[in-house]
Design a protein around this motif. Structure first.
Motif, PDB file in Angstrom:
ATOM      1  N   ALA A   1       0.843  -1.191   0.000  1.00 12.57           N
ATOM      2  CA  ALA A   1       0.000   0.000   0.000  1.00 12.57           C
ATOM      3  C   ALA A   1       0.882   1.248   0.000  1.00 12.57           C
ATOM      4  N   ASP A   2       0.330   2.343  -0.543  1.00 12.62           N
ATOM      5  CA  ASP A   2       1.110   3.581  -0.577  1.00 12.62           C
ATOM      6  C   ASP A   2       1.341   4.136   0.829  1.00 12.62           C
ATOM      7  N   ILE A   3       0.314   4.078   1.650  1.00 14.55           N
ATOM      8  CA  ILE A   3       0.395   4.587   3.025  1.00 14.55           C
ATOM      9  C   ILE A   3      -0.238   3.562   3.957  1.00 14.55           C
ATOM     10  N   VAL A   4       0.424   3.310   5.049  1.00 17.25           N
ATOM     11  CA  VAL A   4      -0.116   2.421   6.084  1.00 17.25           C
ATOM     12  C   VAL A   4      -0.112   3.177   7.402  1.00 17.25           C
TER      13      VAL A   4
ATOM     14  N   ASP B   1       7.986  -4.195   4.512  1.00 22.08           N
ATOM     15  CA  ASP B   1       7.984  -4.161   3.049  1.00 22.08           C
ATOM     16  C   ASP B   1       6.601  -3.937   2.455  1.00 22.08           C
ATOM     17  N   LYS B   2       5.646  -3.491   3.271  1.00 25.53           N
ATOM     18  CA  LYS B   2       4.265  -3.323   2.809  1.00 25.53           C
ATOM     19  C   LYS B   2       3.956  -1.900   2.375  1.00 25.53           C
ATOM     20  N   SER B   3       4.870  -0.947   2.610  1.00 30.89           N
ATOM     21  CA  SER B   3       4.609   0.432   2.220  1.00 30.89           C
ATOM     22  C   SER B   3       5.899   1.239   2.236  1.00 30.89           C
ATOM     23  N   LYS B   4       5.819   2.429   1.638  1.00 30.93           N
ATOM     24  CA  LYS B   4       6.946   3.354   1.681  1.00 30.93           C
ATOM     25  C   LYS B   4       6.788   4.354   2.811  1.00 30.93           C
ATOM     26  N   VAL B   5       5.532   4.664   3.151  1.00 32.66           N
ATOM     27  CA  VAL B   5       5.241   5.644   4.195  1.00 32.66           C
ATOM     28  C   VAL B   5       4.386   4.998   5.285  1.00 32.66           C
ATOM     29  N   PHE B   6       4.877   5.072   6.512  1.00 30.76           N
ATOM     30  CA  PHE B   6       4.137   4.560   7.667  1.00 30.76           C
ATOM     31  C   PHE B   6       3.835   5.717   8.607  1.00 30.76           C
ATOM     32  N   ILE B   7       2.591   5.848   8.969  1.00 26.64           N
ATOM     33  CA  ILE B   7       2.213   6.846   9.977  1.00 26.64           C
ATOM     34  C   ILE B   7       1.903   6.100  11.272  1.00 26.64           C
TER      35      ILE B   7
ATOM     36  N   ILE C   1       9.902   5.684   5.061  1.00 26.12           N
ATOM     37  CA  ILE C   1       9.931   6.680   6.123  1.00 26.12           C
ATOM     38  C   ILE C   1       8.815   6.397   7.121  1.00 26.12           C
ATOM     39  N   VAL C   2       9.080   6.730   8.390  1.00 26.19           N
ATOM     40  CA  VAL C   2       8.084   6.590   9.458  1.00 26.19           C
ATOM     41  C   VAL C   2       7.751   7.970   9.989  1.00 26.19           C
ATOM     42  N   ILE C   3       6.472   8.262  10.104  1.00 24.20           N
ATOM     43  CA  ILE C   3       6.004   9.553  10.621  1.00 24.20           C
ATOM     44  C   ILE C   3       5.206   9.297  11.897  1.00 24.20           C
ATOM     45  N   PHE C   4       5.538  10.040  12.952  1.00 25.08           N
ATOM     46  CA  PHE C   4       4.791   9.945  14.211  1.00 25.08           C
ATOM     47  C   PHE C   4       3.723  11.044  14.230  1.00 25.08           C
ATOM     48  N   SER C   5       2.487  10.668  14.596  1.00 20.64           N
ATOM     49  CA  SER C   5       1.438  11.675  14.784  1.00 20.64           C
ATOM     50  C   SER C   5       0.752  11.454  16.132  1.00 20.64           C
TER      51      SER C   5
END
Length: 603
Positions: free
Chosen positions: A452-455, A480-486, A516-520
């Motif tokens: 997926a594009d975003i997870v 390996d399931k996405s490029k962007v993880f939130i 990349i991993v993004i924290f929210s």
């Protein structure tokens, strides 16, 4: 005012606030309780393997002290069936020896001191580790043991050297010697049980146990059944509990220590459970630590007056409350009334048939098996933690030679099963998708089959060392399931360094694979933890978005960052990717007047 000033001596507060109209209600309740406690305390003494008079002593001294110092206005302490069985199990190896009573009173003192210590160091919450299922299992097992143990008395079958036999061995002996049954004794015992059951059906307030003992005495006197093999209680001293100094012995204390702890724990569990149960309707605030101290003082003090260990009684406490007791004075009066009966009417107790007391005990033992609660626990799940802990404790109570080991087994098993259930890291996997009407929703998936594009990863609850391994495993499966993880952190209550280490490994692994991993939704209290543990430097400050007061603000900022990562700002002649279109729609939705929330919380 009084209750606050005299927190640790609540009796003073009660006296200071006492009103004349309270006394008549407390006296009626005390008389009602005394009628029940007299046959019960004698029966419980037999369960403990001691002379019935010690049950009466315990019903006097323990009740008065516990009522004076307890946090509950209605709990009635004294001898109980489960504690009596534990006493018998702990002292089993000493039965028949000359010093058995010295050991009994020494153990009672030890139980009291342990309970006081638990209260002083405020271990009230420790009782929570003894699960309700363990108590139900132990009580049911104890009921079975008590019932089996009384069959020889009911049938008047003499067992040689019974003090050194287990309950199962006694039961086997009885079953193989049924031809020795005394039919007169059996008839009297059955008569007592029938009277108790009939009285309960007619009116629950009728003292069925007392009536069930008094009526057979008439048959004893008229037909001289004591000369036909029916054993009687014998002479009971017509005196108040005498003071006797305890003989302290270090070796004996070491031998009794394990049993004393088990009795102390179960006694406190019983007392707190009763106090809280009554408090649900009386609306009285219960202080668990104060109740610990009260029960401890009752046992420690009573040990000097030839009493065995006791606790709060479910039956007597309920009767006390239902009979209209207003204050703790009712409990103290019930102890005084039993003392008066002992002084002036003890000579009549010698005619009480032992089979009748056995009948009383058998009815009590049957009622100890809480069939309704057992069905409820099993209905929730036969192989759930509660059910397994209950059955394990019940079986261990019946089969193990030492009851204290059964208690520890149940507690250890319930804790182990609890830890087994808590080593899982609650984690939701959410994938944003766009509906035909243009709204964006998040769909929760159990597992990602395609990339997926975003997870969005949403950990919840407490992330601690026990669940770190499970957290690491679940995160590794997503790399390996996405490029962007939130990583949506707003539902995380607490996190320790071990769990944070699992997140750091995930961040570095994703970065190495080009993602990349993004924290929210990061709470302010976690900010210093992230900085000091180098998570901030690993992920970059631009990729951490703190929890803000505005609804969706943190997630919206995280989505804007995701757009940047995916290079969504493109020229007019280039078609935007589906992910970028999705992100723009979601950002607009979050900042606009309408936000769709389907299946899970919105971004």
């Amino acid at each position: 005012m009084y209750l606050t000033r005299f927190k640790y001596i609540p009796l003073i507060g009660t006296i200071g606030n006492y009103k004349k109209e309270y006394f008549s209600k407390d006296l009626v309740a005390a008389l009602t309780v005394a009628v029940v406690v007299i046959p019960q305390s004698m029966a419980y003494a037999l369960i403990a393997g001691v002379n019935p008079v010690y049950g009466l002593y315990t019903a006097i001294v323990s009740t008065i002290i516990a009522s004076a110092f307890g946090s509950s206005n209605h709990i009635i302490a004294g001898p109980t069936n489960a504690i009596a069985l534990l006493v018998a199990g702990t002292l089993g190896s000493y039965m028949g020896q000359e010093n058995v009573y010295q050991m009994l009173f020494l153990m009672t003192f030890m139980v009291g001191i342990l309970q006081i210590l638990f209260g002083v160091i405020k271990l009230g919450k420790v009782i929570n580790f003894v699960s309700h299922s363990v108590v139900i299992g132990f009580t049911a097992g104890a009921g079975v043991l008590i019932g089996l143990g009384q069959l020889s008395t009911l049938l008047s079958i003499s067992i040689k050297d019974s003090a050194h036999m287990s309950t199962i061995q006694k039961f086997y002996y009885v079953m193989t010697h049924l031809s020795e049954t005394n039919l007169y004794a059996l008839g009297l015992g059955v008569m007592t049980m029938a009277i108790i059951i009939i009285c309960k059906k007619i009116n629950k307030k009728l003292p069925g146990a007392l009536i069930g003992i008094v009526i057979p005495i008439i048959f004893i006197v008229i037909f001289s059944l004591d000369q036909k093999g029916v054993k009687l209680t014998g002479v009971i001293p017509s005196s108040l509990p005498p003071f006797k100094m305890i003989q302290f012995d270090i070796t004996a204390m070491q031998n009794l220590f394990g049993g004393a702890i088990a009795i102390a724990i179960i006694g406190l569990v019983e007392a707190i459970a009763i106090a809280k149960s009554i408090a649900t309707t009386s609306r009285q605030k219960i202080d668990a630590n104060q109740e610990f101290i009260a029960q401890g003082l009752a046992n420690a003090g009573a040990s000097f007056f030839q009493c065995f260990a006791g606790s709060g009684s479910f039956t007597r406490s309920a009767i006390n409350y239902q009979s209209g007791a207003v204050t703790r004075i009712a409990g103290m009066l019930s102890g005084v009334i039993v003392a008066i009966v002992l002084v002036f009417f003890a000579r009549f107790a010698q005619f009480i048939p032992n089979p009748c007391l056995a009948g009383v005990i058998l009815v009590i033992a049957y009622n100890m098996v809480d069939k309704k609660e057992i069905k409820h626990i099993v209905k929730v799940g036969r192989f759930k933690s509660d059910s397994l802990a209950m059955w394990a404790t019940c079986i261990a109570t019946i089969l193990m030679p030492h009851l204290d080991v059964a208690i520890y087994t149940g507690i250890a098993l319930s804790i182990a099963l609890y830890l087994k259930d808590t080593n899982k890291a609650p984690l939701k996997i959410l994938v944003p998708s766009q509906e035909k009407n243009g709204h964006v929703i998040e769909k929760e998936v159990r597992a990602l089959k395609d990339k997926a594009d975003i997870v969005i990863i949403q950990p919840e609850g407490n992330l601690f060392f026990g669940s770190a391994e499970d957290l690491q495993t679940k995160l590794d499966d997503l790399v390996d399931k996405s490029k962007v993880f939130i990583l949506r952190m707003k539902y995380v209550a607490t996190i320790d360094l071990t769990a944070l280490g699992a997140l750091k490994v995930f961040i570095r692994t994703v970065r190495e694979s080009g993602g990349i991993v993004i924290f929210s939704g990061v709470k302010s209290e976690f900010n210093s933890l992230l900085t000091n543990s180098n998570v901030t430097s690993d992920i970059g400050e631009d990729n951490i978005f703190m929890s803000e007061n505005e609804i969706f603000a943190s997630s919206t900022n995280a989505l804007e960052r995701a757009r940047t990562v995916l290079s969504c700002e493109v020229s007019a002649d280039k078609e935007k990717s589906a992910a970028c279109t999705l992100l723009e729609s979601e950002t607009a939705a979050n900042t606009g007047p309408s936000v769709i929330n389907k299946n899970t919380a919105s971004l």
